[in-house]
Design a protein around this motif. Structure first.
Motif, PDB file in Angstrom:
ATOM      1  N   ALA A  46       0.825  -1.207   0.000  1.00  0.00           N
ATOM      2  CA  ALA A  46       0.000   0.000   0.000  1.00  0.00           C
ATOM      3  C   ALA A  46       0.863   1.262   0.000  1.00  0.00           C
ATOM      4  CB  ALA A  46      -0.926  -0.010   1.207  1.00  0.00           C
ATOM      5  N   GLU A  47       1.967   1.228   0.740  1.00  0.00           N
ATOM      6  CA  GLU A  47       2.841   2.400   0.798  1.00  0.00           C
ATOM      7  C   GLU A  47       3.481   2.676  -0.561  1.00  0.00           C
ATOM      8  OE1 GLU A  47       3.094  -0.126   3.006  1.00  0.00           O
ATOM      9  OE2 GLU A  47       2.302   0.812   4.812  1.00  0.00           O
ATOM     10  N   ILE A  52       3.689   5.627  -5.815  1.00  0.00           N
ATOM     11  CA  ILE A  52       3.551   5.613  -7.266  1.00  0.00           C
ATOM     12  C   ILE A  52       2.431   6.552  -7.692  1.00  0.00           C
ATOM     13  CG2 ILE A  52       2.861   4.158  -9.220  1.00  0.00           C
ATOM     14  CD1 ILE A  52       4.432   1.870  -7.843  1.00  0.00           C
ATOM     15  N   ALA A  53       1.302   6.507  -6.989  1.00  0.00           N
ATOM     16  CA  ALA A  53       0.182   7.394  -7.320  1.00  0.00           C
ATOM     17  C   ALA A  53       0.574   8.855  -7.133  1.00  0.00           C
ATOM     18  CB  ALA A  53      -1.026   7.047  -6.467  1.00  0.00           C
ATOM     19  N   ASP A  54       1.316   9.159  -6.068  1.00  0.00           N
ATOM     20  CA  ASP A  54       1.763  10.531  -5.815  1.00  0.00           C
ATOM     21  C   ASP A  54       2.687  11.019  -6.926  1.00  0.00           C
ATOM     22  OD1 ASP A  54       2.110  12.941  -4.370  1.00  0.00           O
ATOM     23  OD2 ASP A  54       3.973  12.161  -3.485  1.00  0.00           O
ATOM     24  N   ILE A  55       3.606  10.186  -7.352  1.00  0.00           N
ATOM     25  CA  ILE A  55       4.530  10.569  -8.420  1.00  0.00           C
ATOM     26  C   ILE A  55       3.775  10.756  -9.734  1.00  0.00           C
ATOM     27  CG2 ILE A  55       6.469   9.764  -9.822  1.00  0.00           C
ATOM     28  CD1 ILE A  55       7.570   8.453  -7.246  1.00  0.00           C
ATOM     29  N   GLU A  56       2.812   9.875 -10.019  1.00  0.00           N
ATOM     30  CA  GLU A  56       2.026  10.029 -11.237  1.00  0.00           C
ATOM     31  C   GLU A  56       1.232  11.323 -11.223  1.00  0.00           C
ATOM     32  OE1 GLU A  56      -0.190   6.398 -11.601  1.00  0.00           O
ATOM     33  OE2 GLU A  56       1.377   5.467 -12.819  1.00  0.00           O
ATOM     34  N   GLN A  57       0.702  11.708 -10.063  1.00  0.00           N
ATOM     35  CA  GLN A  57      -0.005  12.979  -9.958  1.00  0.00           C
ATOM     36  C   GLN A  57       0.928  14.144 -10.244  1.00  0.00           C
ATOM     37  OE1 GLN A  57      -1.653  12.974  -6.010  1.00  0.00           O
ATOM     38  NE2 GLN A  57      -3.675  12.285  -6.725  1.00  0.00           N
ATOM     39  N   HIS A  78      13.223   8.592   3.345  1.00  0.00           N
ATOM     40  CA  HIS A  78      13.431   7.159   3.148  1.00  0.00           C
ATOM     41  C   HIS A  78      12.896   6.398   4.344  1.00  0.00           C
ATOM     42  CE1 HIS A  78      15.128   3.499   1.621  1.00  0.00           C
ATOM     43  NE2 HIS A  78      15.772   3.304   2.769  1.00  0.00           N
ATOM     44  N   ASP A  79      11.916   5.551   4.096  1.00  0.00           N
ATOM     45  CA  ASP A  79      11.329   4.726   5.144  1.00  0.00           C
ATOM     46  C   ASP A  79      11.938   3.337   5.026  1.00  0.00           C
ATOM     47  OD1 ASP A  79       9.811   3.653   7.114  1.00  0.00           O
ATOM     48  OD2 ASP A  79       7.944   3.603   5.963  1.00  0.00           O
ATOM     49  N   ALA A  80      12.729   2.970   6.004  1.00  0.00           N
ATOM     50  CA  ALA A  80      13.444   1.688   5.942  1.00  0.00           C
ATOM     51  C   ALA A  80      12.513   0.496   6.054  1.00  0.00           C
ATOM     52  CB  ALA A  80      14.498   1.624   7.039  1.00  0.00           C
ATOM     53  N   SER A  81      11.285   0.714   6.565  1.00  0.00           N
ATOM     54  CA  SER A  81      10.385  -0.420   6.744  1.00  0.00           C
ATOM     55  C   SER A  81       9.821  -0.906   5.410  1.00  0.00           C
ATOM     56  CB  SER A  81       9.242  -0.037   7.674  1.00  0.00           C
ATOM     57  OG  SER A  81       8.442   0.971   7.065  1.00  0.00           O
ATOM     58  N   ASP A  82       9.717  -0.023   4.413  1.00  0.00           N
ATOM     59  CA  ASP A  82       9.171  -0.438   3.122  1.00  0.00           C
ATOM     60  C   ASP A  82       9.980   0.203   1.996  1.00  0.00           C
ATOM     61  OD1 ASP A  82       7.545  -1.740   1.388  1.00  0.00           O
ATOM     62  OD2 ASP A  82       5.974  -0.229   1.413  1.00  0.00           O
ATOM     63  N   ASP A  83      10.865  -0.552   1.414  1.00  0.00           N
ATOM     64  CA  ASP A  83      11.727  -0.055   0.354  1.00  0.00           C
ATOM     65  C   ASP A  83      11.031  -0.266  -0.984  1.00  0.00           C
ATOM     66  OD1 ASP A  83      13.862   0.964  -0.976  1.00  0.00           O
ATOM     67  OD2 ASP A  83      15.099  -0.827  -0.804  1.00  0.00           O
ATOM     68  N   CYS A  84      10.713   0.825  -1.679  1.00  0.00           N
ATOM     69  CA  CYS A  84       9.929   0.759  -2.915  1.00  0.00           C
ATOM     70  C   CYS A  84      10.783   0.960  -4.170  1.00  0.00           C
ATOM     71  CB  CYS A  84       8.822   1.815  -2.874  1.00  0.00           C
ATOM     72  SG  CYS A  84       7.631   1.556  -1.565  1.00  0.00           S
ATOM     73  N   ASP A  85      12.087   0.889  -4.040  1.00  0.00           N
ATOM     74  CA  ASP A  85      12.949   1.147  -5.193  1.00  0.00           C
ATOM     75  C   ASP A  85      12.637   0.223  -6.362  1.00  0.00           C
ATOM     76  OD1 ASP A  85      14.211   3.147  -3.791  1.00  0.00           O
ATOM     77  OD2 ASP A  85      15.947   1.930  -3.249  1.00  0.00           O
ATOM     78  N   GLU A  87       9.892  -1.517  -7.016  1.00  0.00           N
ATOM     79  CA  GLU A  87       8.562  -1.276  -7.555  1.00  0.00           C
ATOM     80  C   GLU A  87       8.531  -0.015  -8.414  1.00  0.00           C
ATOM     81  OE1 GLU A  87       9.181  -2.120  -4.449  1.00  0.00           O
ATOM     82  OE2 GLU A  87       8.034  -3.949  -4.093  1.00  0.00           O
ATOM     83  N   LEU A  88       9.224   1.035  -7.964  1.00  0.00           N
ATOM     84  CA  LEU A  88       9.272   2.276  -8.746  1.00  0.00           C
ATOM     85  C   LEU A  88       9.992   2.055 -10.074  1.00  0.00           C
ATOM     86  CD1 LEU A  88      10.036   4.829  -5.905  1.00  0.00           C
ATOM     87  CD2 LEU A  88       7.933   4.662  -7.228  1.00  0.00           C
ATOM     88  N   ARG A  89      11.085   1.303 -10.053  1.00  0.00           N
ATOM     89  CA  ARG A  89      11.811   1.026 -11.302  1.00  0.00           C
ATOM     90  C   ARG A  89      10.950   0.226 -12.271  1.00  0.00           C
ATOM     91  NH1 ARG A  89      16.301   0.293  -7.794  1.00  0.00           N
ATOM     92  NH2 ARG A  89      17.772   1.988  -8.061  1.00  0.00           N
TER      93      ARG A  89
END
Length: 96
Positions: A46-47, A52-57, A78-85, A87-89
């Motif tokens: 979810a995070e 991704i939604a924020d960047i698309e906006q 940078h939130d260490a609990s959920d690394d989204c690198d 997913e973003l790539r």
């Protein structure tokens, strides 16, 4: 030391060609007979989906303002609990 069995160059080439053809035929047979399992769709946390939604906006806003040729920079804590690198790539095609 045992003597090697004498073979002419043509026989070596013919033996090599037969082995290569057999290997290619076996590989083709295995590839065509194996059922292809569909890859499971990867779920995004979810995070990461929110990021991704924020960047698309932000990209859509920049495009509306006519800044589509520029460079957009994003900074996030940078939130260490959920690394989204990863997913973003994957979402934005980071392999280009």
């Amino acid at each position: 030391m045992p003597k090697p069995i004498p073979m002419s160059r043509r026989r070596w080439i013919a033996a090599w060609a037969v082995l290569c053809a057999g290997g290619l035929a076996a590989t083709a047979g295995l590839n065509s007979s194996a059922p292809r399992d569909p890859l499971p769709e990867e779920t995004v946390s979810a995070e990461c989906a929110e990021q991704i939604a924020d960047i698309e906006q932000q990209l859509a806003k920049a495009e509306q303002e006519g800044k589509e040729d520029g460079v957009l920079a994003f900074s996030r804590v940078h939130d260490a609990s959920d690394d989204c690198d990863d997913e973003l790539r994957k979402h934005f095609g980071g392999d280009r």
